[in-house]
Motif scaffolding. Sequence first.
Motif, PDB file in Angstrom:
ATOM      1  N   SER A  41      13.681  42.273 -35.671  1.00  0.00           N
ATOM      2  CA  SER A  41      14.593  42.157 -34.552  1.00  0.00           C
ATOM      3  C   SER A  41      13.830  41.747 -33.298  1.00  0.00           C
ATOM      4  O   SER A  41      12.663  42.086 -33.135  1.00  0.00           O
ATOM      5  CB  SER A  41      15.259  43.527 -34.338  1.00  0.00           C
ATOM      6  N   SER A  42      14.503  41.007 -32.423  1.00  0.00           N
ATOM      7  CA  SER A  42      13.861  40.637 -31.167  1.00  0.00           C
ATOM      8  C   SER A  42      14.771  40.927 -29.979  1.00  0.00           C
ATOM      9  O   SER A  42      15.988  40.805 -30.071  1.00  0.00           O
ATOM     10  CB  SER A  42      13.481  39.158 -31.164  1.00  0.00           C
ATOM     11  N   ASN A  43      14.158  41.316 -28.878  1.00  0.00           N
ATOM     12  CA  ASN A  43      14.924  41.602 -27.662  1.00  0.00           C
ATOM     13  C   ASN A  43      14.877  40.424 -26.693  1.00  0.00           C
ATOM     14  O   ASN A  43      15.210  40.564 -25.522  1.00  0.00           O
ATOM     15  CB  ASN A  43      14.375  42.859 -26.987  1.00  0.00           C
ATOM     16  N   LEU A  44      14.418  39.277 -27.208  1.00  0.00           N
ATOM     17  CA  LEU A  44      14.184  38.103 -26.365  1.00  0.00           C
ATOM     18  C   LEU A  44      15.317  37.818 -25.383  1.00  0.00           C
ATOM     19  O   LEU A  44      15.093  37.619 -24.189  1.00  0.00           O
ATOM     20  CB  LEU A  44      13.949  36.880 -27.267  1.00  0.00           C
ATOM     21  N   ALA A  45      16.549  37.806 -25.888  1.00  0.00           N
ATOM     22  CA  ALA A  45      17.677  37.438 -25.034  1.00  0.00           C
ATOM     23  C   ALA A  45      17.815  38.369 -23.834  1.00  0.00           C
ATOM     24  O   ALA A  45      18.105  37.935 -22.721  1.00  0.00           O
ATOM     25  CB  ALA A  45      18.964  37.441 -25.855  1.00  0.00           C
ATOM     26  N   MET A  46      17.553  39.645 -24.063  1.00  0.00           N
ATOM     27  CA  MET A  46      17.722  40.613 -22.971  1.00  0.00           C
ATOM     28  C   MET A  46      16.666  40.441 -21.891  1.00  0.00           C
ATOM     29  O   MET A  46      16.914  40.684 -20.714  1.00  0.00           O
ATOM     30  CB  MET A  46      17.696  42.032 -23.539  1.00  0.00           C
ATOM     31  N   THR A  47      15.491  40.010 -22.305  1.00  0.00           N
ATOM     32  CA  THR A  47      14.442  39.816 -21.308  1.00  0.00           C
ATOM     33  C   THR A  47      14.717  38.560 -20.466  1.00  0.00           C
ATOM     34  O   THR A  47      14.123  38.383 -19.414  1.00  0.00           O
ATOM     35  CB  THR A  47      13.052  39.671 -21.965  1.00  0.00           C
ATOM     36  N   ALA A  60      21.811  35.370 -26.523  1.00  0.00           N
ATOM     37  CA  ALA A  60      21.391  35.588 -27.905  1.00  0.00           C
ATOM     38  C   ALA A  60      22.153  34.669 -28.850  1.00  0.00           C
ATOM     39  O   ALA A  60      21.571  34.062 -29.754  1.00  0.00           O
ATOM     40  CB  ALA A  60      21.609  37.050 -28.300  1.00  0.00           C
ATOM     41  N   GLU A  61      23.445  34.555 -28.620  1.00  0.00           N
ATOM     42  CA  GLU A  61      24.263  33.672 -29.461  1.00  0.00           C
ATOM     43  C   GLU A  61      23.791  32.230 -29.357  1.00  0.00           C
ATOM     44  O   GLU A  61      23.709  31.510 -30.345  1.00  0.00           O
ATOM     45  CB  GLU A  61      25.749  33.764 -29.053  1.00  0.00           C
ATOM     46  N   THR A  62      23.481  31.826 -28.132  1.00  0.00           N
ATOM     47  CA  THR A  62      23.037  30.448 -27.919  1.00  0.00           C
ATOM     48  C   THR A  62      21.724  30.183 -28.643  1.00  0.00           C
ATOM     49  O   THR A  62      21.552  29.145 -29.303  1.00  0.00           O
ATOM     50  CB  THR A  62      22.854  30.184 -26.412  1.00  0.00           C
ATOM     51  N   ILE A  63      20.788  31.130 -28.529  1.00  0.00           N
ATOM     52  CA  ILE A  63      19.512  30.968 -29.227  1.00  0.00           C
ATOM     53  C   ILE A  63      19.740  30.908 -30.728  1.00  0.00           C
ATOM     54  O   ILE A  63      19.192  30.063 -31.435  1.00  0.00           O
ATOM     55  CB  ILE A  63      18.539  32.122 -28.871  1.00  0.00           C
ATOM     56  N   LYS A  64      20.585  31.810 -31.178  1.00  0.00           N
ATOM     57  CA  LYS A  64      20.852  31.876 -32.616  1.00  0.00           C
ATOM     58  C   LYS A  64      21.355  30.529 -33.153  1.00  0.00           C
ATOM     59  O   LYS A  64      20.947  30.096 -34.231  1.00  0.00           O
ATOM     60  CB  LYS A  64      21.904  32.963 -32.888  1.00  0.00           C
ATOM     61  N   GLU A  65      22.208  29.892 -32.383  1.00  0.00           N
ATOM     62  CA  GLU A  65      22.756  28.616 -32.842  1.00  0.00           C
ATOM     63  C   GLU A  65      21.688  27.546 -32.995  1.00  0.00           C
ATOM     64  O   GLU A  65      21.851  26.577 -33.718  1.00  0.00           O
ATOM     65  CB  GLU A  65      23.826  28.118 -31.859  1.00  0.00           C
ATOM     66  N   HIS A  66      20.571  27.715 -32.303  1.00  0.00           N
ATOM     67  CA  HIS A  66      19.512  26.716 -32.381  1.00  0.00           C
ATOM     68  C   HIS A  66      18.420  27.058 -33.379  1.00  0.00           C
ATOM     69  O   HIS A  66      17.418  26.372 -33.478  1.00  0.00           O
ATOM     70  CB  HIS A  66      18.886  26.520 -30.995  1.00  0.00           C
ATOM     71  N   GLU A  77      21.683  37.602 -37.187  1.00  0.00           N
ATOM     72  CA  GLU A  77      22.885  38.066 -36.491  1.00  0.00           C
ATOM     73  C   GLU A  77      22.553  38.511 -35.076  1.00  0.00           C
ATOM     74  O   GLU A  77      21.421  38.888 -34.782  1.00  0.00           O
ATOM     75  CB  GLU A  77      23.503  39.262 -37.238  1.00  0.00           C
ATOM     76  N   VAL A  78      23.560  38.488 -34.234  1.00  0.00           N
ATOM     77  CA  VAL A  78      23.392  38.984 -32.876  1.00  0.00           C
ATOM     78  C   VAL A  78      24.145  40.305 -32.754  1.00  0.00           C
ATOM     79  O   VAL A  78      25.262  40.430 -33.248  1.00  0.00           O
ATOM     80  CB  VAL A  78      23.923  37.968 -31.849  1.00  0.00           C
ATOM     81  N   ALA A  79      23.489  41.270 -32.146  1.00  0.00           N
ATOM     82  CA  ALA A  79      24.128  42.584 -31.991  1.00  0.00           C
ATOM     83  C   ALA A  79      24.068  43.000 -30.533  1.00  0.00           C
ATOM     84  O   ALA A  79      23.155  42.638 -29.808  1.00  0.00           O
ATOM     85  CB  ALA A  79      23.423  43.607 -32.869  1.00  0.00           C
ATOM     86  N   ARG A  80      25.050  43.774 -30.111  1.00  0.00           N
ATOM     87  CA  ARG A  80      25.083  44.269 -28.737  1.00  0.00           C
ATOM     88  C   ARG A  80      23.882  45.171 -28.481  1.00  0.00           C
ATOM     89  O   ARG A  80      23.495  45.912 -29.363  1.00  0.00           O
ATOM     90  CB  ARG A  80      26.376  45.049 -28.485  1.00  0.00           C
ATOM     91  N   PRO A  81      23.317  45.132 -27.279  1.00  0.00           N
ATOM     92  CA  PRO A  81      23.734  44.301 -26.156  1.00  0.00           C
ATOM     93  C   PRO A  81      23.143  42.903 -26.156  1.00  0.00           C
ATOM     94  O   PRO A  81      23.471  42.117 -25.276  1.00  0.00           O
ATOM     95  CB  PRO A  81      23.207  45.088 -24.954  1.00  0.00           C
TER      96      PRO A  81
END
Length: 546
Positions: A41-47, A60-66, A77-81
């Motif tokens: 798991s990564s917290n990248l999007a939150m940072t 996170a969703e945007t990164i996931k799509e790429h 998968e992307v999970a909250r938050p």
Amino acid sequence: MPTLEATIHQLLSEALQKAYNLSRDHILIEQPKDKTNGDYSSNLAMTLAKELRNNPFVIAETIKEHIELPEMFDRVEVARPGFINFYVSKDYFTGIIPEVLAQQETFGNSKTGNQQKINIEFVSVNPTGSMHVGHARGAAAGDSMARIMKKAGFDVTKEFYVNDGGNQIHNLALSINARYHQLFDKALDMPEDGYHGPEIIDLAQSIKAEHGEKFILENGYDYFRDYGVEFLLNGIKDDLKAFDVDFDVYFSERTLYEQGEVEKTLQILKDQGYTYKQDDALFLKTSLFGDEKDRVIIKRDGTYTYLMPDIAYHQNKLSRGFDKLIDILGGDHHGYIPRLKASIQMLGGQEDTLSIDILQMVKVLKEGSEVKMSKRSGKAITLRDLIDDVGKDAIRYFFSKHSLNTHMDLDLDLAIKKSTDNPVYYAQYAHARIHSLFDKASEQGYSVDETLKAYTHLTHEHAQDILKLLLNYQNVVEEAATKRIPHKITNYVHELAGALHSFYSAVPILKGDATHIVEHLNLLKATQIVLKDALYLIGVSAPRSM
RNA sequence: GUUCCGGUAGCUCAGCAGGAUAGAGCAACAGCCUCCUAAGCUGUAGGUCAGGGGUUCAAAUCCCCUCCGGAACGCCA
């Protein structure tokens, strides 16, 4: 194979580049405690949320799509938050089995240390008595640390500094003299700072057996001193051996004087202008390098303080070409750190050339009250007694379980009484259990097949747990080595043993068709190899049967 | 007074370069051997992460203060 962390790091970097035209060196990737959150798991999007002024979930969703997901992954998968969770496909993990089988005990070896030359000094107990429980913790810690660092690719030398030159040896000679005379009914009081341990009486008896009353008639001081050091040092070496601890170098303090190294080092310090005379004593300007005050190195009576030969000793270590020096000291010596580190810098070392790891004290309880560990009083519980009563493996496991800076309580009565449910047996039993299964398997005509590459039956949750742990072994070794936290290995041992026991209970290993059984055996073999190696790192044996 | 450690379940301790519902062993309770070693497995119960402030989307984890415990503050080693 490349670690999954590295692969995921790469995937995230690329996706981040494509999605936001950004790059990040440090992307935290961890293994969630809860498996429903994926294997990694990564917290990248939150940072990035603040910088991109956007909802982390959306990022996170945007990164996931790429992300272009390789086959080894089931899904992402992307999970909250805003966690990005990676699910590894079940077949992937089994790839670790052929690796372990091929590499045997070298599996988990790492190049992290880059063959840096490390000197690690520990125990270094004065040869004025037997080793006691407090020393045992240092012995266990230093030895395990050295083994772990070797595995992580450091070039390690284990060293024991023999304090055979100072004032305490003078007191030892006087103590032996007194005990010797007492054997002839000549009342001679022990010196004020004498050593009252029973081993000194043994020593005197040994001299009497060899030389009779020779030293009643003549002065035996020199003989007592030399004989005493040798006798006691040999005892210490025997105890260490019984504790599975050995050293590459026993370094004698006295040779520093004999080789003129103390004077030479003193001259260097003087030449650099780091000394000054005050009140008829010679001071070293350690406060220039962060010590709270300057320290005396030559006393008013003209003799050296403990610090001076110790500086010469560290200078000697540096001259032998070590990149890094590590000293492991007891918690009661923490105040000594700044002056020694300051001295190293005066000799041209860097601030971090010397690292001193502090080991907190062990409080020993017997019959409900504390036993003070003092060689002077002679009342200490010896390491030898402890090994006899509790067992080497149990003691090493006990010490290795705890972080170095934990203040430990050791209840002797409890340790002896409950020695049979020491957690060390949990780990050893796992190893023995595997061995026993191999015996059973061979009776049925099955054995490990090291050529097997493809696995299809190891999908059970507990099998997957084992595989993940095997995959993690090298990371654990590296972390334990670079952070110098040997207890990390013990925790790992416990987890791996636990995973094995759970697997054993949940899955009939020797039932089913032949491919099934062989896959199981291969998994067990890999587990056994790693378990044995990890136990070795903390100095615990891996029995074949219990 | 200063410095260094520690304070997490009844006990012994993990977790601390911040992440999702704080873990393990022992002790307690309830199950599991006609079956590969029960030194084992599965489950239940048990927490104000010493206390208070702060930083942060997020604090047991980082910063500050206080309290409690251990250790050290030598021209001892």
